[in-house]
Design an enzyme around this catalytic site. Structure first.
Site, PDB file in Angstrom:
ATOM      1  N   CYS A  88       0.850  -1.189   0.000  1.00 44.41           N
ATOM      2  CA  CYS A  88       0.000   0.000   0.000  1.00 44.41           C
ATOM      3  C   CYS A  88       0.883   1.235   0.000  1.00 44.41           C
ATOM      4  O   CYS A  88       1.469   1.575   1.031  1.00 44.41           O
ATOM      5  CB  CYS A  88      -0.926  -0.005   1.210  1.00 44.41           C
ATOM      6  SG  CYS A  88      -1.897   1.509   1.317  1.00 44.41           S
ATOM      7  N   SER A 255       1.180   1.947  -5.036  1.00 44.40           N
ATOM      8  CA  SER A 255       1.633   0.740  -5.726  1.00 44.40           C
ATOM      9  C   SER A 255       1.058   0.685  -7.136  1.00 44.40           C
ATOM     10  O   SER A 255       1.645   0.065  -8.032  1.00 44.40           O
ATOM     11  CB  SER A 255       1.263  -0.511  -4.926  1.00 44.40           C
ATOM     12  OG  SER A 255      -0.060  -0.453  -4.448  1.00 44.40           O
TER      13      SER A 255
END
Length: 333
Positions: A88, A255
């Site tokens: 994350c 990401s």
């Protein structure tokens, strides 16, 4: 009565709930072992903290754990509406500030402090701007990211044939221009959630992915709808990520933009050191650039630097009474 204490943050409008107290020590030698234990034996606190009435369909959070990597300052397990995330980026950005401000990192340096965070996908180095009093913007260096597959066709119910690239940026992402859905990237959130969510679900059925090093990361995590502007430009490019159980990311997705840079690098559309700006549906922006060519198994990969800002929104204390059945968690999509 169960009690959980959290610090609340957001990055680009995407929530990040850091759970400070309430979880017991989680068994497992590695972070991936701990996640597998939680999936099997102890998933109910995730639902209590992420789901209504304390959270909502798009809530995101983190459990801080001792790292098993010798260089890491902290380990983190990311949690969402469906389960557990491999990476994350928006969380790393907020967590970097939190680590500095809470004094978890002991070696504070000016003008920036290095924070090493062990994520499920690997060690991520974050650099937090710090003037001796206040933390600020955060950048991080990704794990090796790579273009996994080009021009993958999938027949999506209600939308027909959709062609995607698949890229790894901490998780496997499908990347698809909005034009394939006859949509604009600034379409309504409900339209994006429906189109991209349906595509992601079909890809999970039809397309098997395999990470060269970590079998636990070998699944299709998310899909990103883009404006199709993949060729390098100093102009802003927009995207929106749908992940887990049709969660819609308010931030540009750290990401996710890592995966987009890896895709563009793999297709020869961007060079090392060239910076791009990525915008989300909230208007928030991240900057990202490829900084180093590496290998990941047999794949030509790249390390990506992503930068953005996280902000505090408050603290919370949550409780659950023993006879409160509904309070254990439910979701309305």
């Amino acid at each position: 009565m169960a009690t959980y204490i959290t610090t609340e943050m957001h990055t680009g409008g995407e929530p990040f709930r850091i759970i400070e107290k309430g979880y017991p020590e989680i068994p497992g030698d590695t972070i991936l072992d701990k996640i597998n234990y939680l999936k099997r034996e102890y998933d109910h606190p995730r639902k209590l903290i992420m789901w209504e009435p304390r959270g909502h369909f798009d809530m995101f959070g983190a459990i801080l754990v001792p790292p098993d990597h010798p260089e890491a300052d902290i380990g983190v397990i990311f949690i969402n509406n469906e389960g557990y995330s491999p990476m994350c980026g928006h969380g790393v950005i907020s967590l970097g500030r939190y680590m500095v401000d809470k004094g978890i990192v002991k070696n504070l340096t000016i003008p920036e402090t290095v924070v090493r965070i062990q994520c499920p996908c690997g060690l991520v180095e974050a650099r937090v701007q710090y003037d001796g009093k206040k933390s600020g913007a955060v950048s991080f260096l990704s794990v090796p990211a790579f273009l996994y597959a080009k021009d993958v066709s999938v027949d999506v119910p209600e939308y027909g044939k959709i062609v995607v690239d698949i890229s790894f940026g901490g998780g496997f992402f499908a990347l698809v221009p909005a034009s394939q859905f006859n949509m604009e990237i600034k379409s309504s959130a409900s339209k994006i959630r429906a189109a991209v969510g349906t595509t992601l679900e079909q890809l999970r059925k039809d397309c098997k992915v395999e990470h060269p090093d970590y079998s636990d990361l070998s699944y299709m995590y998310a899909a990103i709808i883009t404006d199709g502007k993949d060729e390098y430009s100093e102009k802003v490019t927009a995207n929106c990520c749908v992940f887990a159980d049709r969660m819609l990311d308010r931030s540009p997705c750290g990401s996710g933009v890592t995966s987009r840079i890896a895709q563009q690098f793999g297709r020869g559309l961007i060079k090392l050191g060239q910076t791009r700006t990525f915008e989300s549906i909230t208007g928030a922006t991240f900057k990202a650039k490829p900084v180093k060519s590496v290998k990941c198994g047999d794949y030509d990969a790249v390390i990506v630097e992503v930068s953005g800002n996280g902000y505090y929104t408050g603290t919370s204390t949550f409780s659950l009474e023993e006879d409160d059945i509904i309070g254990r968690g439910f979701l309305l999509s």
